[in-house]
Write a protein that holds these residues in place. Structure first.
Motif: not given
Length: 212
Positions: A4-10, A18-31
């Motif tokens: 999710f963090a890598n997709r957020g970087m993309a 907005e999409a980057a914010d959502e993917d990074c938030t999902t990654a932080l929910a996992l870690d």
């Protein structure tokens, strides 16, 4: 979390914040200790204008990695932007306030000019009316003076009436067939009275003359 963090970087590279914010938030929910996810979400939120949230992400990254220079640099940049924005907002408000005051002063100046022009117009109209009224009264007075014939003075009036009576009284006419002895004669002229005698002798002399 890494995916999710890598997709957020993309999404960041594609400026899809907005999409980057959502993917990074999902990654932080996992870690919740994933530093790169905090960094990438902080950048996305900074671009979205959410500076307070971005600064919070950069602080979390510094707490997890105190020596992270990139996080420190991003935090300082976000703080500068936030301060500049606040100063800019303050300057903008001051500028708007100043513009409103200038606009108000300009309106007041225009109103004062209008009032001044209206007063001048009314004063000119009043003076013009007074001038026309004065001319009208002057013309009326001149007309009255032309029609008015002053009465003669008392002495002259008596003389004028006497002359008028003489002109109106017809003079007596003498008929042409009247005899001379019938015509009116002038009254006889008597000798002037004799002066009284100065002495008794003179008196008797005059008396004897009258007896003869």
């Amino acid at each position: 979390a890494v995916a999710f963090a890598n997709r957020g970087m993309a999404h960041l590279k594609l400026k899809e914040y907005e999409a980057a914010d959502e993917d990074c938030t999902t990654a932080l929910a996992l870690d919740h200790t994933y530093v790169k996810a905090y960094m990438r979400r902080g950048v996305a939120r900074r671009e979205l204008g959410r500076l307070d949230d971005a600064m919070e992400d950069f602080r979390m990254a510094l707490n997890l990695e105190p020596g992270n220079k990139e996080a420190a640099q991003e935090l300082r940049a976000a703080e500068a932007i936030l301060m500049g924005g606040r100063n800019g907002m303050h300057e903008k408000k001051e500028k708007e306030k100043k513009e409103k005051e200038e606009e108000k002063m300009e309106k007041e100046r225009i109103e004062m000019e209008k009032e001044k022009m209206e007063k001048e117009r009314m004063e000119k109209k009043r003076m013009e009316n007074e001038r026309m009224e004065w001319e009208r009264r002057t013309k009326e007075q001149e007309a009255v003076e032309e029609e008015y014939i002053p009465p003669p003075k008392p002495a002259r009036r008596a003389v004028i009436e006497e002359i008028r009576d003489e002109e109106e009284t017809p003079s007596p006419t003498i008929p042409s067939n009247m005899q001379d002895d019938e015509k009116p004669r002038a009254p006889p002229s008597y000798p002037p009275p004799t002066q009284p005698p100065q002495t008794s002798f003179e008196f008797y002399r005059v008396l004897n003359r009258l007896r003869k």
